[in-house]
Design a protein around this motif. Structure first.
Motif, mmCIF file in Angstrom:
data_model
loop_
_atom_site.group_PDB
_atom_site.id
_atom_site.type_symbol
_atom_site.label_atom_id
_atom_site.label_comp_id
_atom_site.label_asym_id
_atom_site.label_seq_id
_atom_site.Cartn_x
_atom_site.Cartn_y
_atom_site.Cartn_z
ATOM 1 N N LEU A 1 9.284 22.149 68.962
ATOM 2 C CA LEU A 1 8.702 20.960 68.351
ATOM 3 C C LEU A 1 7.586 21.178 67.130
ATOM 4 C CD1 LEU A 1 8.188 18.696 71.781
ATOM 5 C CD2 LEU A 1 10.223 18.651 70.023
ATOM 6 N N VAL B 1 1.121 17.900 70.642
ATOM 7 C CA VAL B 1 2.799 17.891 70.633
ATOM 8 C C VAL B 1 3.085 17.136 71.749
ATOM 9 C CG1 VAL B 1 4.829 19.067 70.513
ATOM 10 C CG2 VAL B 1 2.719 19.761 69.135
ATOM 11 N N HIS C 1 5.111 13.083 72.941
ATOM 12 C CA HIS C 1 6.534 13.406 73.301
ATOM 13 C C HIS C 1 6.224 13.230 74.681
ATOM 14 C CE1 HIS C 1 7.217 15.284 69.379
ATOM 15 N NE2 HIS C 1 8.631 14.877 69.691
#
Length: 716
Positions: A423, A493, A497
């Protein structure tokens, strides 16, 4: 070649088996020869040594057997050992009677040694010693072993039908295979035969003792007669020569007989155990509670004036030392058993091809020291703190993170993976400190370093030497070490998510914990009408919209009420969002403050709702030009206001606009009119698209104009 080797090995194996098969008959025939034919004294001494060696070997095998059946050939061995001893008695009697008048050495060194050294040359002492050994052998050991053999054989034979029926029942129930049942039947049969044979073999030992007594009497009487009649010896001379030799011969035979009796008793009194007899006895005497009373009693006896204190007190000290040693050994932590890897080399396990970890952080080889426990593992500490913080924010326990090195990355690179997909990536300087310009740094600060940008918030930054950290702080920089850079980037990150971190396992744990305080609430939602998968899907959608599960009771209550009206997924999510409107607004607005909002022009909103729907989701597709205009206008408003704002739209337009702006304008909160609390004061700061809105289709324009009346009310 393998065939040739197999063909060659066959004759060798047959020759070896033939030799073993011939050895036993040859040995028995040699025993008969030993009884009948005269042999030299040197050969007789060698057979005496062989007899003692065989007896000691039999005793050692009996003591080391883990269960009686491990020495199932013992009855036959007992028979042959008895025959060997009787044959030696016959041979030694012949030599004693024929050559006894020549002196002690005429009957062999073994007999002479037993007759002179062991009993001091006094045949009267030898007779008493032999009598005592005979009594011990016959009355104590042999009689007890015979009784144990008789009782064991009776119980084993009585239990035989029950064991056979148990095996048949296990076969019928499918608990054992036919091969296993055959092996168990064979074991039961061998056990019955063994104890039956031992009951009869114990009579060999008893008969051997009686034979030794009779042979001693024959040697004494015949020696007197032959010495005085044939060799002209006086009664005193005949008695001294022949009785001494007869007693020595009897002791040579009686000592191995006593050892063999001990072996027989050890076998029949043996209890099946995983250890040998020495290990079993030692393990059961290793309890320290039994040795302290021994030490105290010996010490008490040693304090009595009439007792030999120099014997009892040291013995008490030895017993006390044994108690102390055993207690320390019992309290010591058990050593881990060595793990023996029995996995075949061609075996492939699931762990070899599947990574069960959801979140992985990969490091280049220059960053491995950040997770070294010898260097306090700063990255591990940071990651643990992030995991705890995110778990509190999301309302569920995040799965364990995995940190590993990767040769695919550069030496100073790192990567954050979710489900095996990278990611985000970044680069840090492990020997430097990152000085971040968060907007408080004045011009001309004079700090020098390697220019870069903060990977988490994209702010300008410098990699500086650690010694310049205080200078950077004084100039207004925010300084962080490399482990904090990696941890903060991973945190950002994972925040974006968050919904991907929630799975059925985490939802199950959340529901199980909630059952303890609100079981009825959980029963209204799960397992009916919503399955675990359905609840997981709804919770993931709520987390993606910024509604955490830190207070699951409120979320489940709202969900339970919405289920009374519908079970449609989108409708349930919208209903829960409407109830959680105050929680959503709290992300961008302090309590009691006016919420800065932006709205869409009615024509622009109608155009969005009238666009072609996405075949996969059914949501309206926002045209690229229209999307760019909305994003640009919102960024302009955010720059002008300086704070986060909320975009208020009609309920059908919320979802496509939220998907559009979630990554492009993260500081803008997209809300529908129904999610705005009636008590929340608002301030409209912009109406987007008022000048450049495209014309809406004529067939949808009237209804959408009516629906946008509430937006006009907000603007008013």
């Amino acid at each position: 070649m393998s065939g040739a080797v197999g063909n060659a090995a066959g004759p060798l194996a047959r020759i070896g088996g033939m030799s073993a098969a011939i050895a036993l008959p040859v040995g028995i025939f040699a025993l008969f020869v030993l009884m009948v034919l005269p042999i030299p004294t040197m050969l007789l001494d060698m057979f005496f040594v062989l007899n003692i060696a065989v007896t000691v070997a039999v005793l050692m095998v009996a003591l080391n057997a883990r269960q009686p059946l491990d020495f199932s050939s013992f009855p036959s061995v007992l028979l042959f050992a008895t025959l060997l001893r009787l044959a030696l008695n016959v041979a030694s009697t012949r030599i004693v009677l024929v050559n006894g008048h020549e002196g002690g050495a005429a009957a062999g060194e073994i007999i002479q040694s037993f007759g002179e050294f062991l009993v001091g040359g006094n045949f009267a002492v030898g007779l008493f010693v032999f009598t005592i050994l005979l009594i011990i052998n016959m009355i104590v050991i042999t009689k007890g072993a015979g009784r144990v053999s008789e009782v064991s054989a009776r119980f084993v034979l009585d239990a035989l039908p029950g064991k056979q029926m148990a095996i048949d029942a296990d076969i019928a129930a499918g608990l054992v295979t036919s091969e296993e049942a055959k092996a168990r039947r064979s074991e039961v049969t061998v056990e019955a035969d063994f104890y039956g044979s031992m009951d009869g073999a114990s009579k060999f030992v008893k008969g051997d003792a009686i034979a030794a007594l009779l042979i001693l009497g024959v040697n004494i009487i015949a020696g007197f007669a032959l010495g005085m009649v044939s060799h002209g010896l006086t009664a005193a001379e005949a008695g001294e020569l022949y009785i001494t030799l007869a007693v020595g011969d009897a002791l040579v035979a009686q000592v191995p007989a006593l050892l063999l009796s001990i072996a027989a008793a050890a076998i029949v009194t043996r209890v099946s155990d995983k250890r040998d007899l020495a290990g079993q006895i030692g393990g059961q005497f290793s309890d320290p509670r039994g040795w302290l009373p021994v030490a105290l009693i010996l010490a008490a006896i040693g304090t009595v004036p009439a007792m030999p204190q120099m014997i009892f007190l040291p013995a008490a000290g030895i017993a006390g030392a044994i108690w102390w040693n055993l207690r320390e050994r019992a309290n010591a932590p058990a050593a881990p058993e060595p793990v023996v890897d029995e996995t075949p080399p061609d075996h492939i396990a699931m762990n070899d091809v599947s990574d069960q970890t959801l979140v992985t952080i990969e490091l280049g080889y220059s960053l491995v020291h950040l997770v070294d426990k010898a260097k306090e593992a700063p990255l591990l500490t940071r990651i643990t703190g992030i995991r705890k913080q995110l778990s509190r924010e999301f309302g569920f326990v995040l799965p364990q993170f995995r940190i590993r090195d990767s040769l695919d990355l550069g030496p100073q690179d790192y990567s954050v993976l979710l489900g095996g997909v990278s990611l985000a990536q970044g680069k840090v300087r492990p020997d430097r400190v990152l000085a971040i310009d968060a907007g408080d740094v004045a011009q001309g600060h004079g700090l020098t370093g390697e220019a870069t940008r903060d990977p988490s918030f994209d702010c300008p930054a410098l990699w500086i030497e650690p010694r310049e950290r205080d200078h950077a702080i004084a100039e207004g920089f925010l300084t962080v070490d490399p482990s904090t850079v990696i941890a903060t980037h991973a945190n950002q990150v994972l925040l974006s998510h968050a919904q991907d971190l929630l799975g059925p396992q985490e939802v199950r744990e959340l529901l199980d914990a909630l059952k303890e305080s609100a079981p009825s609430l959980v029963e209204t939602v799960h397992p009916e009408p919503l399955s675990l998968a359905a609840i997981t899907r709804i919770f993931r959608a709520l987390i993606a919209d910024g509604i955490g599960l830190g207070h699951p009771q409120t979320v489940l209550t709202s969900l339970a009420l919405a289920l009374q009206r519908t079970q449609d997924f989108d409708a349930l999510v919208d209903a829960v969002r409407a109830d959680m409107g105050a929680k959503l607004i709290a992300r961008v607005c302090e309590p009691g403050a006016r919420l800065k909002v932006a709205t869409l022009d009615a024509n622009l909103e109608a155009a969005i709702l009238g666009s072609v729907p996405d075949p996969s989701t059914g949501l309206p597709l926002v045209e690229p030009d229209c999307a760019s205009m909305i994003v640009e206008a919102l960024n302009t408003v955010l720059e002008a206001e300086g704070d986060a704002i909320a975009l208020i739209v009609q309920p059908p337009a919320r979802r496509p606009l939220a998907n559009l702006l979630r990554q492009r304008v993260p500081r803008c909160l997209v809300l529908s009119i129904s999610e705005l609390p009636t008590t929340q004061p608002v301030e409209v700061v912009s109406v987007i698209g008022a000048q450049d809105a495209p014309e809406a289709p004529s067939d949808t324009q009237p209804n959408l104009a009516d629906e946008s009346a509430d937006a006009g009310a907000i603007a008013a």
